[in-house]
Enzyme design. Structure first.
Site, PDB file in Angstrom:
ATOM      1  N   HIS A   1       0.815  -1.212   0.000  1.00 22.18           N
ATOM      2  CA  HIS A   1       0.000   0.000   0.000  1.00 22.18           C
ATOM      3  C   HIS A   1       0.849   1.262   0.000  1.00 22.18           C
ATOM      4  O   HIS A   1       2.054   1.224   0.247  1.00 22.18           O
ATOM      5  CB  HIS A   1      -0.967  -0.001   1.193  1.00 22.18           C
ATOM      6  CG  HIS A   1      -0.326   0.050   2.547  1.00 22.18           C
ATOM      7  ND1 HIS A   1       0.129   1.225   3.118  1.00 22.18           N
ATOM      8  CD2 HIS A   1      -0.086  -0.931   3.451  1.00 22.18           C
ATOM      9  CE1 HIS A   1       0.620   0.957   4.314  1.00 22.18           C
ATOM     10  NE2 HIS A   1       0.506  -0.338   4.536  1.00 22.18           N
TER      11      HIS A   1
ATOM     12  N   CYS B   1       2.856  -4.714   6.888  1.00 19.44           N
ATOM     13  CA  CYS B   1       2.569  -4.475   5.474  1.00 19.44           C
ATOM     14  C   CYS B   1       3.788  -3.885   4.771  1.00 19.44           C
ATOM     15  O   CYS B   1       4.742  -3.448   5.398  1.00 19.44           O
ATOM     16  CB  CYS B   1       1.379  -3.534   5.321  1.00 19.44           C
ATOM     17  SG  CYS B   1      -0.174  -4.268   5.888  1.00 19.44           S
TER      18      CYS B   1
END
Length: 195
Positions: free
Chosen positions: A155, A171
């Site tokens: 992301h 992440c």
């Protein structure tokens, strides 16, 4: 003071108000939004085309967490290389996955594990709508294994200074400009290898 004189403070506060007023929509700006304030802070992590000597076929995403690079494998022994931020020690995803879902300006909600590790995140337990102030940034590619969401993402970030560091809850972060580029190249079903 001259009523037509603009102070630095007035300019900054006016710009901030204008920026925040544009954030009232939960959808955020269009994905094609230009990221003038989203530089690659360290030249080592700038997006660039590089030689690729790995065995993965074109269209595969390879994340090398140790070197803090993500490679989108191209044809002809090339890859587009992006600088990334990775998970703190012990929080990183490793292994193979596929892109099971894509989202522009996604909303974000911390997991229960994240809140347990960092209690200050409890204030966001109901989630944050998509937009420039959202931790997932401009876009997210959701990693799935066996048809199930792993809760790990590739992301964007509203903290571009973090690229090249191990700072996230697991992440893989890219600058917003770079996630927009990767998002445009990637389709649901794309294979991802995280080493």
């Amino acid at each position: 003071m001259d009523k037509h004189h603009i102070t630095r403070r007035g300019l900054v506060l006016g710009s901030l108000a204008l920026m925040l007023s544009g954030c009232t929509s939960g959808d955020g700006p269009p994905l094609r939004y230009r990221f003038a304030m989203d530089p690659d802070f360290d030249p080592r992590y700038r997006r660039q085309e590089v030689a690729y000597t790995g065995s993965e076929p074109p269209g595969t995403i390879v994340v090398d967490t140790a070197s803090r690079y993500l490679y989108f494998v191209e044809a002809g022994g090339l890859a587009t290389r992006y600088g990334v931020a990775v998970g703190e020690e012990g929080l990183s995803f490793k292994g193979e996955a596929t892109i099971g879902h894509k989202a522009e300006w996604p909303s974000w909600k911390p997991t229960n594990d994240m809140i347990q590790r960092k209690p200050r995140l409890a204030q966001y337990a109901d989630g944050i709508p998509g937009g420039p102030l959202n931790p997932l940034g401009a876009a997210a590619l959701y990693l799935y294994q066996g048809g199930q969401d792993t809760l790990f993402r590739l992301h964007g970030t509203n903290a571009p200074w973090s690229i090249g560091r191990a700072v996230s809850n697991g992440c893989i972060r890219l600058t917003n400009a770079n996630i927009v580029d990767l998002y445009s190249r990637t389709r649901v079903g794309t294979r991802v290898v995280v080493i």
